[in-house]
Design a protein around this motif. Structure first.
Motif, PDB file in Angstrom:
ATOM      1  N   UNK A 120       0.867  -1.175   0.000  1.00  0.00           N
ATOM      2  CA  UNK A 120       0.000   0.000   0.000  1.00  0.00           C
ATOM      3  C   UNK A 120       0.905   1.227   0.000  1.00  0.00           C
ATOM      4  N   UNK A 121       1.039   1.859  -1.165  1.00  0.00           N
ATOM      5  CA  UNK A 121       2.028   2.922  -1.326  1.00  0.00           C
ATOM      6  C   UNK A 121       1.483   4.327  -1.248  1.00  0.00           C
ATOM      7  N   UNK A 122       0.327   4.512  -0.635  1.00  0.00           N
ATOM      8  CA  UNK A 122      -0.219   5.871  -0.550  1.00  0.00           C
ATOM      9  C   UNK A 122       0.770   6.832   0.097  1.00  0.00           C
ATOM     10  N   UNK A 164      16.112  -4.645  -2.740  1.00  0.00           N
ATOM     11  CA  UNK A 164      17.520  -5.029  -2.864  1.00  0.00           C
ATOM     12  C   UNK A 164      17.710  -6.526  -2.639  1.00  0.00           C
ATOM     13  N   UNK A 165      16.822  -7.115  -1.828  1.00  0.00           N
ATOM     14  CA  UNK A 165      16.905  -8.553  -1.552  1.00  0.00           C
ATOM     15  C   UNK A 165      16.265  -9.391  -2.655  1.00  0.00           C
ATOM     16  N   UNK A 166      15.748  -8.731  -3.695  1.00  0.00           N
ATOM     17  CA  UNK A 166      15.161  -9.453  -4.816  1.00  0.00           C
ATOM     18  C   UNK A 166      13.707  -9.831  -4.628  1.00  0.00           C
ATOM     19  N   UNK A 167      13.028  -9.200  -3.679  1.00  0.00           N
ATOM     20  CA  UNK A 167      11.626  -9.505  -3.413  1.00  0.00           C
ATOM     21  C   UNK A 167      10.759  -9.078  -4.597  1.00  0.00           C
ATOM     22  N   UNK A 168       9.878  -9.960  -5.036  1.00  0.00           N
ATOM     23  CA  UNK A 168       8.937  -9.628  -6.103  1.00  0.00           C
ATOM     24  C   UNK A 168       7.773  -8.857  -5.495  1.00  0.00           C
ATOM     25  N   UNK A 169       7.593  -7.627  -5.955  1.00  0.00           N
ATOM     26  CA  UNK A 169       6.556  -6.799  -5.352  1.00  0.00           C
ATOM     27  C   UNK A 169       6.042  -5.775  -6.346  1.00  0.00           C
ATOM     28  N   UNK A 170       4.873  -5.249  -6.020  1.00  0.00           N
ATOM     29  CA  UNK A 170       4.308  -4.124  -6.744  1.00  0.00           C
ATOM     30  C   UNK A 170       3.806  -3.131  -5.702  1.00  0.00           C
ATOM     31  N   UNK A 171       4.051  -1.857  -5.951  1.00  0.00           N
ATOM     32  CA  UNK A 171       3.654  -0.799  -5.024  1.00  0.00           C
ATOM     33  C   UNK A 171       2.473  -0.057  -5.637  1.00  0.00           C
ATOM     34  N   UNK A 172       1.317  -0.193  -5.025  1.00  0.00           N
ATOM     35  CA  UNK A 172       0.118   0.466  -5.529  1.00  0.00           C
ATOM     36  C   UNK A 172      -0.028   1.848  -4.905  1.00  0.00           C
ATOM     37  N   UNK A 173      -0.333   2.828  -5.747  1.00  0.00           N
ATOM     38  CA  UNK A 173      -0.574   4.183  -5.258  1.00  0.00           C
ATOM     39  C   UNK A 173      -1.868   4.714  -5.860  1.00  0.00           C
ATOM     40  N   UNK A 197      -2.170   9.894  -7.825  1.00  0.00           N
ATOM     41  CA  UNK A 197      -1.400  11.082  -7.473  1.00  0.00           C
ATOM     42  C   UNK A 197       0.056  10.827  -7.852  1.00  0.00           C
ATOM     43  N   UNK A 198       0.810  11.878  -8.174  1.00  0.00           N
ATOM     44  CA  UNK A 198       2.213  11.674  -8.556  1.00  0.00           C
ATOM     45  C   UNK A 198       3.042  11.134  -7.394  1.00  0.00           C
ATOM     46  N   UNK A 199       4.017  10.323  -7.728  1.00  0.00           N
ATOM     47  CA  UNK A 199       4.995   9.873  -6.745  1.00  0.00           C
ATOM     48  C   UNK A 199       5.792  11.086  -6.273  1.00  0.00           C
ATOM     49  N   UNK A 200       5.930  11.251  -4.948  1.00  0.00           N
ATOM     50  CA  UNK A 200       6.675  12.405  -4.446  1.00  0.00           C
ATOM     51  C   UNK A 200       8.153  12.272  -4.797  1.00  0.00           C
ATOM     52  N   UNK A 201       8.800  13.409  -4.978  1.00  0.00           N
ATOM     53  CA  UNK A 201      10.214  13.417  -5.361  1.00  0.00           C
ATOM     54  C   UNK A 201      11.092  12.650  -4.380  1.00  0.00           C
ATOM     55  N   UNK A 257      10.333   4.361  -8.465  1.00  0.00           N
ATOM     56  CA  UNK A 257       9.414   4.592  -9.583  1.00  0.00           C
ATOM     57  C   UNK A 257       9.171   3.345 -10.431  1.00  0.00           C
ATOM     58  N   UNK A 258      10.172   2.502 -10.601  1.00  0.00           N
ATOM     59  CA  UNK A 258      10.025   1.331 -11.477  1.00  0.00           C
ATOM     60  C   UNK A 258       9.065   0.286 -10.925  1.00  0.00           C
ATOM     61  N   UNK A 259       8.734   0.384  -9.648  1.00  0.00           N
ATOM     62  CA  UNK A 259       7.859  -0.617  -9.028  1.00  0.00           C
ATOM     63  C   UNK A 259       6.469  -0.051  -8.704  1.00  0.00           C
ATOM     64  N   UNK A 260       6.210   1.178  -9.135  1.00  0.00           N
ATOM     65  CA  UNK A 260       4.952   1.844  -8.812  1.00  0.00           C
ATOM     66  C   UNK A 260       3.872   1.508  -9.836  1.00  0.00           C
ATOM     67  N   UNK A 261       2.707   1.122  -9.339  1.00  0.00           N
ATOM     68  CA  UNK A 261       1.511   1.004 -10.172  1.00  0.00           C
ATOM     69  C   UNK A 261       0.556   2.105  -9.725  1.00  0.00           C
ATOM     70  N   UNK A 262       0.494   3.165 -10.513  1.00  0.00           N
ATOM     71  CA  UNK A 262      -0.376   4.295 -10.177  1.00  0.00           C
ATOM     72  C   UNK A 262      -1.775   4.038 -10.730  1.00  0.00           C
ATOM     73  N   UNK A 263      -2.732   3.985  -9.843  1.00  0.00           N
ATOM     74  CA  UNK A 263      -4.110   3.729 -10.242  1.00  0.00           C
ATOM     75  C   UNK A 263      -4.652   4.929 -11.017  1.00  0.00           C
ATOM     76  N   UNK A 264      -5.342   4.668 -12.108  1.00  0.00           N
ATOM     77  CA  UNK A 264      -5.902   5.752 -12.921  1.00  0.00           C
ATOM     78  C   UNK A 264      -7.285   6.175 -12.443  1.00  0.00           C
TER      79      UNK A 264
END
Length: 357
Positions: free
Chosen positions: A5-7, A29-38, A41-45, A51-58
């Motif tokens: 849960x990447x809110x 870094x440990x190689x965990x398979x994951x997806x970060x749902x947000x 809204x834009x990912x904060x700086x 960023x490569x693991x973010x799934x931004x909901x439309x």
């Protein structure tokens, strides 16, 4: 695969964001398979490295409602085996095993510590969310015991404790500085202005301490740019200066030459500033209760947070005694070694791995 849960990653980095980021980065870094749902809204700086693991909901929805009701819809289509919510809130009906990090229970304490509406929402929603979790993870044993008392229906074996880290701060050499500290000694308060941070009593203690110290003193209030809970303080003392919008490097530089950190909070879930100070070679004055005492151990001056006189006495003692200052610096360096992000992330990885086998 693990869903996160990447809110929290759409907001400026705070203590909760720091925790979520440091653990998530190490899981990756440990190689965990994951997806970060947000939410949409834009990912904060502050979190662009994720960023490569973010799934931004439309889907357009308020972020608070999104994590309660929309996130489970995404999980149902994802094939993920579990959800981790790192910042207190998550779905009521997640649809997959839900691991929730519950950092504190501020909302069950003094009603003046939160605005009325958020407090009411938390008091209503947190028990419902926790009921649907597989595990609750608290950052200190003090908070774990609070959770068990407040949610007696939750089996004790499913309410866990994992300390957090502090080694995002560069470690200052533990040897004393070759040059003496500036003639004007200064202390630091680090945190937002809200009642549980106890800043009004710190200001009172500061006035008492200055009357007993025959040299210039300065107090820097850092990061207190937002007044919470309809709460403010009047600071007319010229020896107190509010500094806002400092980056981490500037904060840690100030800590590295400070005479001490003032952190006598009334309530905390963990207390990052204590470890940040210890790693910076800065002695800590903190509360003799709750999570503050648990994290600081014997490596700080522990005071009654309800007593301005006790806080003032600790300030005076630290000003007058170079021996005490040096002793606390050394003890702080040893104490902070207990709290590393690698250790925290390893705990979470082991916990998640049991579900994914």
């Amino acid at each position: 695969m693990i869903a996160i849960n990447g809110k929290i990653f759409t907001q400026r980095m705070s203590g909760l964001g720091r925790f979520a980021f440091e653990v998530t980065r190490r899981l990756l870094d440990a190689g965990t398979h994951m997806v970060i749902y947000t939410p949409n809204k834009p990912l904060h700086d502050d979190y662009q490295s994720l960023a490569n693991w973010i799934h931004r909901d439309s889907f357009g929805m308020h972020p608070f409602l999104w994590e309660l009701f929309r996130l489970p819809v995404l999980l149902g289509k994802s094939g993920c085996s579990l959800l981790w919510s790192p910042a207190n809130i998550g779905p009521i009906f997640p649809g997959v095993p839900h691991y929730l990090t519950l950092h504190d229970l501020t909302f069950i304490h003094d009603a003046t510590w939160m605005d009325r509406l958020p407090r009411l929402l938390y008091r209503t929603l947190i028990p419902l969310i926790c009921k649907g979790t597989e595990y609750l993870i608290s950052p200190t044993e003090v908070i774990r015991q609070e959770v068990l008392a407040h949610l007696p229906e939750k089996p004790a074996g499913h309410v866990l404790m994992c300390h957090q880290g502090g080694d995002h701060v560069p470690l200052r050499d533990s040897s004393p500085p070759e040059q003496p500290l500036d003639s004007e000694k200064y202390f630091v308060f680090l945190g937002n202005i809200d009642r549980r941070k106890n800043l009004a009593r710190i200001v009172d203690a500061w006035a008492l301490a200055r009357k007993k110290v025959d040299q210039p003193l300065k107090l820097y209030i850092i990061g207190a740019v937002k007044f919470k809970g309809n709460y403010s303080i009047d600071v007319e003392d010229a020896s107190i200066e509010i500094r806002s919008n400092l980056d981490d490097a500037a904060v840690f530089a100030l800590l590295s030459q400070a005479r001490g950190l003032l952190f006598p909070s009334l309530y905390e879930g963990f207390g990052f500033p204590m470890l940040e100070a210890m790693r910076s070679g800065c002695p800590v004055i903190t509360s003799n209760i709750g999570a503050m005492a648990e994290v600081a151990g014997s490596a700080a001056l522990l005071v009654d947070p309800h007593s301005a006189q006790e806080i003032a006495t600790a300030i005076v003692d630290l000003c007058r005694s170079d021996e005490l200052h040096g002793k606390l610096v050394g003890m702080g360096f040893e104490r902070q070694k207990t709290f590393t992000w690698d250790r925290t992330a390893h705990y979470y990885l082991d916990l998640f791995s049991r579900e994914c086998r």
